[in-house]
Design a protein around this motif. Sequence first.
Motif, mmCIF file in Angstrom:
data_model
loop_
_atom_site.group_PDB
_atom_site.id
_atom_site.type_symbol
_atom_site.label_atom_id
_atom_site.label_comp_id
_atom_site.label_asym_id
_atom_site.label_seq_id
_atom_site.Cartn_x
_atom_site.Cartn_y
_atom_site.Cartn_z
ATOM 1 N N GLU A 1 -12.409 -7.758 3.919
ATOM 2 C CA GLU A 1 -12.367 -7.849 5.387
ATOM 3 C C GLU A 1 -13.738 -7.537 5.989
ATOM 4 N N PHE A 2 -14.421 -6.543 5.436
ATOM 5 C CA PHE A 2 -15.757 -6.177 5.916
ATOM 6 C C PHE A 2 -16.745 -7.312 5.663
ATOM 7 N N PHE A 3 -16.633 -7.942 4.505
ATOM 8 C CA PHE A 3 -17.450 -9.113 4.153
ATOM 9 C C PHE A 3 -17.257 -10.220 5.201
ATOM 10 N N ASN B 1 -20.385 -10.522 -6.195
ATOM 11 C CA ASN B 1 -19.184 -9.721 -5.942
ATOM 12 C C ASN B 1 -19.493 -8.235 -5.861
ATOM 13 N N GLN B 2 -20.493 -7.783 -6.637
ATOM 14 C CA GLN B 2 -20.916 -6.390 -6.585
ATOM 15 C C GLN B 2 -22.153 -6.277 -5.696
ATOM 16 N N LYS B 3 -22.254 -5.136 -5.008
ATOM 17 C CA LYS B 3 -23.415 -4.882 -4.134
ATOM 18 C C LYS B 3 -23.674 -6.085 -3.216
ATOM 19 N N ASN B 4 -22.607 -6.598 -2.677
ATOM 20 C CA ASN B 4 -22.690 -7.838 -1.915
ATOM 21 C C ASN B 4 -23.551 -7.704 -0.665
ATOM 22 N N ASN C 1 -15.496 6.922 2.584
ATOM 23 C CA ASN C 1 -14.797 5.676 2.265
ATOM 24 C C ASN C 1 -13.874 5.898 1.079
ATOM 25 N N ILE C 2 -12.932 5.004 0.916
ATOM 26 C CA ILE C 2 -12.147 4.953 -0.314
ATOM 27 C C ILE C 2 -12.978 4.183 -1.321
ATOM 28 N N SER C 3 -12.874 4.526 -2.584
ATOM 29 C CA SER C 3 -13.689 3.898 -3.626
ATOM 30 C C SER C 3 -13.709 2.379 -3.495
ATOM 31 N N ASP C 4 -14.937 1.828 -3.522
ATOM 32 C CA ASP C 4 -15.192 0.387 -3.451
ATOM 33 C C ASP C 4 -14.939 -0.219 -2.071
ATOM 34 N N GLU C 5 -14.665 0.619 -1.059
ATOM 35 C CA GLU C 5 -14.483 0.102 0.292
ATOM 36 C C GLU C 5 -15.694 0.461 1.150
ATOM 37 N N PRO C 6 -15.877 -0.235 2.287
ATOM 38 C CA PRO C 6 -17.024 0.062 3.148
ATOM 39 C C PRO C 6 -16.899 1.415 3.831
ATOM 40 N N ILE C 7 -18.024 1.913 4.323
ATOM 41 C CA ILE C 7 -18.056 3.175 5.043
ATOM 42 C C ILE C 7 -17.172 3.088 6.295
ATOM 43 N N ILE C 8 -16.446 4.143 6.578
ATOM 44 C CA ILE C 8 -15.518 4.172 7.715
ATOM 45 C C ILE C 8 -16.296 4.454 8.997
ATOM 46 N N ARG C 9 -15.953 3.733 10.074
ATOM 47 C CA ARG C 9 -16.737 3.829 11.299
ATOM 48 C C ARG C 9 -15.987 4.406 12.494
ATOM 49 N N ASP C 10 -14.670 4.629 12.385
ATOM 50 C CA ASP C 10 -13.983 5.282 13.509
ATOM 51 C C ASP C 10 -12.976 6.291 12.978
ATOM 52 N N ASP D 1 -19.014 -3.689 -2.947
ATOM 53 C CA ASP D 1 -18.310 -4.409 -4.001
ATOM 54 C C ASP D 1 -17.036 -5.021 -3.423
ATOM 55 N N LEU D 2 -16.846 -6.314 -3.650
ATOM 56 C CA LEU D 2 -15.696 -7.023 -3.068
ATOM 57 C C LEU D 2 -14.484 -6.903 -3.988
ATOM 58 N N LYS D 3 -13.968 -5.667 -4.072
ATOM 59 C CA LYS D 3 -12.857 -5.397 -4.991
ATOM 60 C C LYS D 3 -11.556 -5.083 -4.279
ATOM 61 N N THR D 4 -11.631 -4.781 -2.995
ATOM 62 C CA THR D 4 -10.443 -4.362 -2.263
ATOM 63 C C THR D 4 -10.270 -5.211 -1.014
ATOM 64 N N LEU D 5 -9.083 -5.123 -0.438
ATOM 65 C CA LEU D 5 -8.801 -5.840 0.791
ATOM 66 C C LEU D 5 -9.753 -5.398 1.896
#
Length: 727
Positions: free
Chosen positions: A435-437, A406-409, A329-338, A427-431
């Motif tokens: 979106e994952f949230f 906002n963190q560890k949501n 993942n990119i820092s603070d973003e969710p794990i990539i799935r595809d 962490d809800l810091k990025t677009l």
Amino acid sequence: MRYKYIINGIVQGVGFRPTVYKIATSLNLKGYVLNSSDGVIIEIEGKNRDKFLNELKNNLPPLAKIEKIECFKLPLKNYKDFEIKYSINTTKTTSISPDISVCEDCLKEMRDKNNRRYLYPFINCTNCGPRYTIIENIPYDRVNTSMKKFKMCENCKKEYENPIERRFHAEPISCYECGPKLSVKFKIENGKWAVKDFNREIKKIEFIANKIKEGKIVAIKGLGGFHLVCDATNEKSVYELRKRKNRPLKPFAMMFRDIEMIKKYADISNKEKELILSKERPIVIVKKKKELKGIADKIDRYGVFLPYTPIHYLLFDFLDFPIVATSANISDEPIIRDSKELIEKLGSVVDFILDNNRDIINACDDSVVQVVNEERLFMRLSRGFAPKSFYIDKKTSPNILALGANQKNTISLYFNQKVILSPHIGDLKTLGSIEFFERTINTFRRLYEFKEDVIICDKHPYYESTKWALSQNKEVIQIQHHFSHALSVMFENSLDGEFLAFLFDGTGYGDDGSIWGGEVFRVTKHNYERIHYIKPFKLIGSEKGVKNPSNYAISLIDEQLAKNFKNYEIIKKLQNGPFPLTSSMGRVFDAVAFLSGMIDRNEYEGISGLIIEKFYNENIKGFIDIGIKKELDFKEIFNFAYLNRGKFELVSSIFINSLVNLVVKLSKYYNLPVILSGGVFQNKTLLGKILKNIYAYYNKEIPINDGGISIGQVAYGIWNLRRENGT
């Protein structure tokens, strides 16, 4: 007399119906069992019907969990036999099983040269494999999963339809003939990627293993997303991964071939071994034995875990060393799935990709745990453990959507006497993370046909979860952050009455608009009183000040000591600036670590606590007594840290001992049962020392950090809200 049972819990896709079938036929009972969206429905007739439930409860399949049983006595229908019927749809309340590591039976088959699934990288059965990550809808039938595009071959279909088979209605069932396929992708010119052909699946895995041996960085698709992988013993590869991912110091998790390999690099207790070997296969935080440069520099812990998919096991057939296996993942973003997203976002980070065409519907990161006083403590609740469900014996609450922090949501739902806690969102810091949230909310709404009556969120006006709640045109209730922490412990431990709650973390929006985080509450299910808190100080630099504790730490010591710092004059002027006040225990840890010389800046969240733990010395018994006043003054501790700069063991030990003494002293003073919650209590040394001195309730089944906030919020709604019609 005919008995009808509706059984709720984790009872679908886990071998529950075959177990019912075997027990019913062994007792010569007649009737049927079927999956419905309400749960598993069973009807039985026969002389031994009174024995049925006990037999069932004592012989549950490994992954099953019964939360609720409803029983109805009905007139006889004179069934002729006992059968397993097809699923029906009604109201959706059935809990979804988390993804589980491949089981021993499947591994034995995978190693059997005479088995048709020999070395098959997607082997699974009713007792193991993907669940939540492949499900699109309930009930858990193949048509409602990402396996629907793989038509079963005749051999798989026979196993799938045979009630006495281990793969009876195992929805991800497949084989070489009808299942998913691996693919190896590599870079070509102009930043494009191509697929490399191989005649066998195992050759694809061997190729990737050889690239890891060569020092390359690869991405491997697992159950809930991709891992970035390299040789953990190859210092050059590890630092190259850090450079490419822009992750200078934060520790990497490592995957090992087996428990014996882990023991070469780490000291593990019996409880830690039990968790490492458990079917959930979490990342377990353990004590270092052998240093591997670049993996977890500056601290004395590793995050270790074992293979949990057939692909991982087959990979280690070609490797004799541990691998870095960190979320792609990119820092603070969710794990990539595809792989398409992986190439777009991390194409410059990886050299090769081991992909497969079984789609991941719901991304799910690895769970992280540690052991404190022989008890499991969650730092991240996700793969293997989540979604997590709780049954509530209360029918008068409205449907609740709780949005966490906002963190560890995480998010939580309440409906039909059931609470569902989502896996870790992040962490809800990025677009991307926002979106994952939103996608997770919509996933749970769809899975349960859930429609909230009320949304509960945090009071922080700048939390993305709060902003989202206020944009929904629904009734919104905002709950103070630390009150939610306390309520999460009360919910998990089924507590009622009045408690003394120690709520220590980094950031929580206070009722006075300042940043709280070093709080002592008198608390009940319904309200709280803030009776003590760390004496507030200015967080010079605001958010940037969190990364650079020098900005405010210098202002916390006596002026004659502060003058020894080069930036003293600047800090003195900044003290009059419009910076927020904070009572954060997290910032106290940072200040102590900085003033004593352990850190210059915060490279990542929690590093101060980890370094302080590293230098804690059991033989140093002293402490600084913090007086019992409404405002808890830490100035003597800050001065001590600076005056003993460079004496890391002394400062760490005195500081931790002082916190333990404070908690114990206040507990005795108020003589109330004690609650502990908040991210600071992830500090194994601090929590362990407190628990050796007093009895306290704390989070064990849910994260003790902000990952548990949504449970506290939903608990408030259950205990304090009623449906408008009171039913």
